[in-house]
Design an enzyme around this catalytic site. Sequence first.
Site, PDB file in Angstrom:
ATOM      1  N   ASN A  10      41.595  46.658  32.376  1.00  0.00           N
ATOM      2  CA  ASN A  10      40.811  46.998  31.186  1.00  0.00           C
ATOM      3  C   ASN A  10      41.006  48.484  30.892  1.00  0.00           C
ATOM      4  O   ASN A  10      40.416  49.330  31.549  1.00  0.00           O
ATOM      5  CB  ASN A  10      39.324  46.680  31.450  1.00  0.00           C
ATOM      6  N   TRP A  11      41.854  48.756  29.901  1.00  0.00           N
ATOM      7  CA  TRP A  11      42.181  50.151  29.603  1.00  0.00           C
ATOM      8  C   TRP A  11      41.076  50.864  28.828  1.00  0.00           C
ATOM      9  O   TRP A  11      41.162  52.075  28.593  1.00  0.00           O
ATOM     10  CB  TRP A  11      43.487  50.219  28.796  1.00  0.00           C
ATOM     11  N   LYS A  12      40.098  50.109  28.345  1.00  0.00           N
ATOM     12  CA  LYS A  12      39.015  50.690  27.522  1.00  0.00           C
ATOM     13  C   LYS A  12      39.619  51.480  26.350  1.00  0.00           C
ATOM     14  O   LYS A  12      40.630  51.050  25.818  1.00  0.00           O
ATOM     15  CB  LYS A  12      38.080  51.524  28.396  1.00  0.00           C
ATOM     16  N   HIS A  96      31.357  42.887  27.821  1.00  0.00           N
ATOM     17  CA  HIS A  96      31.448  44.004  28.772  1.00  0.00           C
ATOM     18  C   HIS A  96      30.192  44.873  28.644  1.00  0.00           C
ATOM     19  O   HIS A  96      29.655  45.040  27.540  1.00  0.00           O
ATOM     20  CB  HIS A  96      32.703  44.831  28.493  1.00  0.00           C
ATOM     21  N   GLU A 166      30.146  42.269  37.138  1.00  0.00           N
ATOM     22  CA  GLU A 166      30.330  43.716  37.099  1.00  0.00           C
ATOM     23  C   GLU A 166      28.971  44.405  37.151  1.00  0.00           C
ATOM     24  O   GLU A 166      28.320  44.578  36.108  1.00  0.00           O
ATOM     25  CB  GLU A 166      31.039  44.118  35.798  1.00  0.00           C
ATOM     26  N   GLY A 172      32.693  52.743  36.400  1.00  0.00           N
ATOM     27  CA  GLY A 172      33.083  53.990  35.743  1.00  0.00           C
ATOM     28  C   GLY A 172      32.860  55.239  36.571  1.00  0.00           C
ATOM     29  O   GLY A 172      32.363  55.196  37.705  1.00  0.00           O
ATOM     30  N   SER A 214      34.537  49.975  39.869  1.00  0.00           N
ATOM     31  CA  SER A 214      35.125  50.904  40.846  1.00  0.00           C
ATOM     32  C   SER A 214      36.072  50.219  41.826  1.00  0.00           C
ATOM     33  O   SER A 214      36.070  50.528  43.024  1.00  0.00           O
ATOM     34  CB  SER A 214      34.030  51.650  41.612  1.00  0.00           C
ATOM     35  N   GLY A 234      39.106  49.022  35.818  1.00  0.00           N
ATOM     36  CA  GLY A 234      39.036  49.983  34.717  1.00  0.00           C
ATOM     37  C   GLY A 234      39.958  51.160  34.978  1.00  0.00           C
ATOM     38  O   GLY A 234      41.170  51.080  34.784  1.00  0.00           O
TER      39      GLY A 234
HETATM   40  P1  PGA Z   1      35.969  50.953  36.581  1.00  0.00           P
HETATM   41  O1  PGA Z   1      35.641  50.029  35.320  1.00  0.00           O
HETATM   42  O2  PGA Z   1      37.014  50.217  37.394  1.00  0.00           O
HETATM   43  O3  PGA Z   1      36.504  52.227  36.003  1.00  0.00           O
HETATM   44  O4  PGA Z   1      34.694  51.127  37.348  1.00  0.00           O
HETATM   45  C1  PGA Z   1      35.499  48.651  35.446  1.00  0.00           C
HETATM   46  C2  PGA Z   1      35.050  48.050  34.155  1.00  0.00           C
HETATM   47  O5  PGA Z   1      34.253  48.660  33.435  1.00  0.00           O
HETATM   48  O6  PGA Z   1      35.466  46.951  33.778  1.00  0.00           O
END
Ligand code: PGA
Length: 251
Positions: A10-12, A96, A166, A172, A214, A234
Amino acid sequence: MSQNKVIIANWKMNPQSLSLSEGIFDGILKLTKKSRGVDIIVCPPFPFLSIIKKSKSKNIYLGAQDVFEEPSGSYTGEISAKMLTSLKVKYVIIGHSERRKLGETNQIINKKIINALKSKLLPILCVGETSRDNNGFYLATVKQQLVECLDQVPKNKMKNIIIAYEPVWAIGSFAKREATKEEFIEMQIFIKKIISDLYGLNVANTVRIVYGGSVHPENAKEFIESGASGLLVGRDSLDPVKFGKIVENSK
Ligand code: PGA
């Protein structure tokens, strides 16, 4: 549906240019070449979805990070399920926590899931509590998310849905801490129980539950060995070397 592990990138809202996204994608292609037994779903921002169309790799699929709940019409700025499938997008992340934070409710997420399924897009439904408490109220939050988001989703469509657990507190760069494998195992059992109540034991035994929050090369194996059907990544999905290691450690 293959029973391969699924690793979702998930590149956001990253990276900031087409050329940068091509670079990351090429790196992922190169570093995951020998990843037989693992399905990789790359979810770039909408404008960069076309990059992966060119990929010939058999186990790399294209995913979107969201989809609108209506099939077509006057909805300025929105993206329909059919637009996505016309770009060979196969999966879509729905619900999400970063979208929920912007106001997306379980009811909207439910409409998005029904609409995606109608267009043969495969939903990755995200659920997870914002914080933990000693009385188990967080379990009720996840139960409500599942019950409301899956409302009217027929039993025979459950094989087309991936559930991503999640915990928001573990997501994040502002994450409070990482989730433990015990916390994931408890929630995995709980989610299966809810699915069993809704759809019966057979569906509960086969539903795919991935872990996200994470995830990095060092903890990937732990969650996979704890029974996760895969991982939602992420930050580390923007670094092909780290992402390649996560895929390698998930085999
Ligand atoms: P993260 O994000 O791996 O940076 O914690 C995961 C997500 O939000 O799907």
